[in-house]
Design a protein around this motif. Structure first.
Motif, PDB file in Angstrom:
ATOM      1  N   PRO A  32       0.820  -1.214   0.000  1.00 49.71           N
ATOM      2  CA  PRO A  32       0.000   0.000   0.000  1.00 49.71           C
ATOM      3  C   PRO A  32       0.853   1.263   0.000  1.00 49.71           C
ATOM      4  CG  PRO A  32       0.212  -0.788   2.234  1.00 49.71           C
ATOM      5  CD  PRO A  32       0.947  -1.789   1.367  1.00 49.71           C
ATOM      6  N   ILE A  33       0.169   2.415  -0.126  1.00 53.17           N
ATOM      7  CA  ILE A  33       0.864   3.689  -0.124  1.00 53.17           C
ATOM      8  C   ILE A  33       0.111   4.694   0.737  1.00 53.17           C
ATOM      9  CG2 ILE A  33       1.809   3.319  -2.443  1.00 53.17           C
ATOM     10  CD1 ILE A  33      -0.302   5.386  -3.435  1.00 53.17           C
ATOM     11  N   ASN A  34       0.780   5.810   1.027  1.00 55.98           N
ATOM     12  CA  ASN A  34       0.101   6.962   1.616  1.00 55.98           C
ATOM     13  C   ASN A  34      -0.366   7.850   0.469  1.00 55.98           C
ATOM     14  OD1 ASN A  34      -0.794   8.987   3.449  1.00 55.98           O
ATOM     15  ND2 ASN A  34       1.101  10.108   3.069  1.00 55.98           N
ATOM     16  N   ILE A  35      -1.661   8.051   0.367  1.00 57.54           N
ATOM     17  CA  ILE A  35      -2.233   8.844  -0.715  1.00 57.54           C
ATOM     18  C   ILE A  35      -2.198  10.310  -0.324  1.00 57.54           C
ATOM     19  CG2 ILE A  35      -4.347   9.302  -2.022  1.00 57.54           C
ATOM     20  CD1 ILE A  35      -5.036   6.315  -1.546  1.00 57.54           C
ATOM     21  N   SER A  36      -1.392  11.087  -1.044  1.00 59.89           N
ATOM     22  CA  SER A  36      -1.303  12.523  -0.787  1.00 59.89           C
ATOM     23  C   SER A  36      -0.918  13.232  -2.083  1.00 59.89           C
ATOM     24  CB  SER A  36      -0.275  12.820   0.308  1.00 59.89           C
ATOM     25  OG  SER A  36       1.024  12.455  -0.104  1.00 59.89           O
ATOM     26  N   HIS A  37      -1.235  14.512  -2.158  1.00 63.85           N
ATOM     27  CA  HIS A  37      -0.927  15.346  -3.319  1.00 63.85           C
ATOM     28  C   HIS A  37      -1.366  14.704  -4.640  1.00 63.85           C
ATOM     29  CE1 HIS A  37       2.071  16.439  -0.137  1.00 63.85           C
ATOM     30  NE2 HIS A  37       1.626  17.654  -0.451  1.00 63.85           N
ATOM     31  N   PRO A  38      -2.623  14.276  -4.723  1.00 62.39           N
ATOM     32  CA  PRO A  38      -3.087  13.700  -5.991  1.00 62.39           C
ATOM     33  C   PRO A  38      -3.170  14.754  -7.085  1.00 62.39           C
ATOM     34  CG  PRO A  38      -4.929  14.009  -4.512  1.00 62.39           C
ATOM     35  CD  PRO A  38      -3.693  14.337  -3.717  1.00 62.39           C
ATOM     36  N   VAL A  39      -3.034  14.306  -8.325  1.00 63.49           N
ATOM     37  CA  VAL A  39      -3.141  15.173  -9.491  1.00 63.49           C
ATOM     38  C   VAL A  39      -4.582  15.111 -10.006  1.00 63.49           C
ATOM     39  CG1 VAL A  39      -2.359  15.556 -11.862  1.00 63.49           C
ATOM     40  CG2 VAL A  39      -0.730  14.834 -10.103  1.00 63.49           C
ATOM     41  N   SER A  40      -5.161  16.250 -10.268  1.00 61.80           N
ATOM     42  CA  SER A  40      -6.539  16.274 -10.748  1.00 61.80           C
ATOM     43  C   SER A  40      -6.620  15.753 -12.173  1.00 61.80           C
ATOM     44  CB  SER A  40      -7.100  17.697 -10.679  1.00 61.80           C
ATOM     45  OG  SER A  40      -8.417  17.734 -11.203  1.00 61.80           O
ATOM     46  N   ALA A  41      -7.431  14.726 -12.372  1.00 64.36           N
ATOM     47  CA  ALA A  41      -7.657  14.161 -13.703  1.00 64.36           C
ATOM     48  C   ALA A  41      -9.148  14.100 -14.021  1.00 64.36           C
ATOM     49  CB  ALA A  41      -7.042  12.765 -13.793  1.00 64.36           C
ATOM     50  N   ASN A  42      -9.947  14.750 -13.154  1.00 64.29           N
ATOM     51  CA  ASN A  42     -11.404  14.766 -13.341  1.00 64.29           C
ATOM     52  C   ASN A  42     -11.970  13.362 -13.536  1.00 64.29           C
ATOM     53  OD1 ASN A  42     -11.686  17.662 -13.229  1.00 64.29           O
ATOM     54  ND2 ASN A  42     -10.804  17.738 -15.291  1.00 64.29           N
ATOM     55  N   LEU A  43     -11.517  12.435 -12.705  1.00 69.74           N
ATOM     56  CA  LEU A  43     -12.013  11.063 -12.815  1.00 69.74           C
ATOM     57  C   LEU A  43     -13.502  11.026 -12.497  1.00 69.74           C
ATOM     58  CD1 LEU A  43      -9.119   9.136 -10.990  1.00 69.74           C
ATOM     59  CD2 LEU A  43      -9.419   9.513 -13.445  1.00 69.74           C
ATOM     60  N   PRO A  44     -14.310  10.427 -13.358  1.00 69.59           N
ATOM     61  CA  PRO A  44     -15.751  10.366 -13.094  1.00 69.59           C
ATOM     62  C   PRO A  44     -16.036   9.398 -11.955  1.00 69.59           C
ATOM     63  CG  PRO A  44     -15.219   9.058 -15.004  1.00 69.59           C
ATOM     64  CD  PRO A  44     -13.948   9.756 -14.614  1.00 69.59           C
ATOM     65  N   PRO A  45     -17.111   9.593 -11.200  1.00 74.01           N
ATOM     66  CA  PRO A  45     -17.455   8.642 -10.147  1.00 74.01           C
ATOM     67  C   PRO A  45     -17.748   7.270 -10.728  1.00 74.01           C
ATOM     68  CG  PRO A  45     -19.278  10.160 -10.551  1.00 74.01           C
ATOM     69  CD  PRO A  45     -18.101  10.676 -11.327  1.00 74.01           C
ATOM     70  N   TYR A 165     -12.927   8.669  -6.251  1.00 69.20           N
ATOM     71  CA  TYR A 165     -11.847   7.795  -5.791  1.00 69.20           C
ATOM     72  C   TYR A 165     -10.481   8.349  -6.204  1.00 69.20           C
ATOM     73  CZ  TYR A 165     -12.277   6.497 -10.692  1.00 69.20           C
ATOM     74  OH  TYR A 165     -12.359   6.555 -12.057  1.00 69.20           O
ATOM     75  N   TYR A 166      -9.440   7.814  -5.577  1.00 64.21           N
ATOM     76  CA  TYR A 166      -8.064   8.021  -5.991  1.00 64.21           C
ATOM     77  C   TYR A 166      -7.636   6.809  -6.819  1.00 64.21           C
ATOM     78  CZ  TYR A 166      -8.180  11.270  -2.021  1.00 64.21           C
ATOM     79  OH  TYR A 166      -8.514  12.257  -1.134  1.00 64.21           O
ATOM     80  N   ARG A 167      -6.704   7.039  -7.759  1.00 63.78           N
ATOM     81  CA  ARG A 167      -6.237   5.945  -8.611  1.00 63.78           C
ATOM     82  C   ARG A 167      -4.711   5.972  -8.723  1.00 63.78           C
ATOM     83  NH1 ARG A 167      -8.339   4.292 -14.738  1.00 63.78           N
ATOM     84  NH2 ARG A 167      -6.609   2.881 -15.230  1.00 63.78           N
ATOM     85  N   PHE A 168      -4.111   4.785  -8.658  1.00 64.08           N
ATOM     86  CA  PHE A 168      -2.668   4.669  -8.866  1.00 64.08           C
ATOM     87  C   PHE A 168      -2.349   3.247  -9.317  1.00 64.08           C
ATOM     88  CE2 PHE A 168      -3.546   3.661  -4.448  1.00 64.08           C
ATOM     89  CZ  PHE A 168      -2.765   2.539  -4.173  1.00 64.08           C
ATOM     90  N   SER A 169      -1.133   3.040  -9.805  1.00 65.00           N
ATOM     91  CA  SER A 169      -0.673   1.711 -10.194  1.00 65.00           C
ATOM     92  C   SER A 169      -0.032   1.051  -8.986  1.00 65.00           C
ATOM     93  CB  SER A 169       0.340   1.816 -11.332  1.00 65.00           C
ATOM     94  OG  SER A 169       0.830   0.533 -11.687  1.00 65.00           O
ATOM     95  N   GLY A 170      -0.453  -0.193  -8.683  1.00 63.50           N
ATOM     96  CA  GLY A 170       0.041  -0.841  -7.475  1.00 63.50           C
ATOM     97  C   GLY A 170       0.204  -2.338  -7.622  1.00 63.50           C
ATOM     98  N   SER A 171       0.115  -3.024  -6.498  1.00 66.72           N
ATOM     99  CA  SER A 171       0.419  -4.458  -6.459  1.00 66.72           C
ATOM    100  C   SER A 171      -0.474  -5.161  -5.460  1.00 66.72           C
ATOM    101  CB  SER A 171       1.886  -4.654  -6.033  1.00 66.72           C
ATOM    102  OG  SER A 171       2.028  -4.360  -4.642  1.00 66.72           O
TER     103      SER A 171
END
Length: 222
Positions: A32-45, A165-171
């Motif tokens: 996991p990660i600490n989610i901070s300083h996300p970049v706005s990408a206007n992700l739809p719900p 939601y927040y989105r990132f590449s993970g494992s």
């Protein structure tokens, strides 16, 4: 040596326990990660198609896992992702702006190509959650003994009303720590009473959260 969350089999040693688990130590996109300083990408719900048809529940020695029929789904990147199973981590594995939560649900989805997306929901102390009572009533008392479920699980009640939601590449957060997963973390938590959260912690017996992993330059979007 078997993996665990403490002692010589703890997460910091997973990459040393098996050649197949080297990614746990060498991977650059680990969760996991600490989610901070996300970049706005206007992700739809997310737009969910909820059902209640679950198959079985088991305490596999590492978590409480519920397997479902391939019905619940959502649309992402122009593809349909079907829910396969969900399970629990206490305390939470991911953090949001440095905050750790007492419980985190991981919902594992797959598309038609077998690619995986993990959707996480945080639980925070608050009002009693009736949807969790249904699950607490059937928690296994024996490890590795899978039992069929007949109850409706009210899955929609396990998600916040706000579907952003927040989105990132993970494992995977357990060995073999396979990378290339789409990781989605709901922005808003779901409430559960202190008593409910304590019952989950007791059922899991020990903390089952992997420590936070470095970002290595990954971008988090919202």
């Amino acid at each position: 040596m078997t993996r665990s969350y403490e002692g010589k089999g703890s997460p910091e040693h997973w990459g040393e326990l098996s050649e197949q688990w080297q990614t746990c130590k060498e991977g650059m996109y680990q969760s996991p990660i600490n989610i901070s300083h996300p970049v706005s990408a206007n992700l739809p719900p997310l737009d969910f198609n909820f059902h209640t048809n679950v198959k079985s529940i088991v305490n596999n020695g590492h978590t409480i896992q519920i397997t479902v029929h391939d019905e619940d789904d959502f649309l992402l990147d122009g593809q349909i992702w079907n829910l396969k199973q969900f399970h629990f981590h206490s305390p939470s594995e991911n953090h949001i702006n440095g905050q750790r939560f007492p419980l985190e649900l991981h919902f594992f989805h797959a598309n038609s190509q077998g690619e995986l997306a993990v959707l996480a929901v945080m639980l925070t102390p608050g009002k009693t959650n009736p949807a969790l009572d249904i699950l607490l009533d059937v928690l296994p008392t024996t490890v590795h003994q899978e039992q069929a479920l007949q109850q409706d699980m009210m899955l929609e009640k396990r998600f916040p009303q706000d579907k952003h939601y927040y989105r990132f590449s993970g494992s995977l957060t357990t060995p073999p720590c396979t990378e290339g997963f789409i990781c989605l973390v709901m922005k808003r938590p779901v409430e559960a009473s202190h008593a409910q959260l304590a019952r989950f912690a007791r059922a899991l017996r020990n903390a089952n959260n992997r420590p936070l992993q470095p970002l290595h330059g990954r971008q988090i979007t919202e």
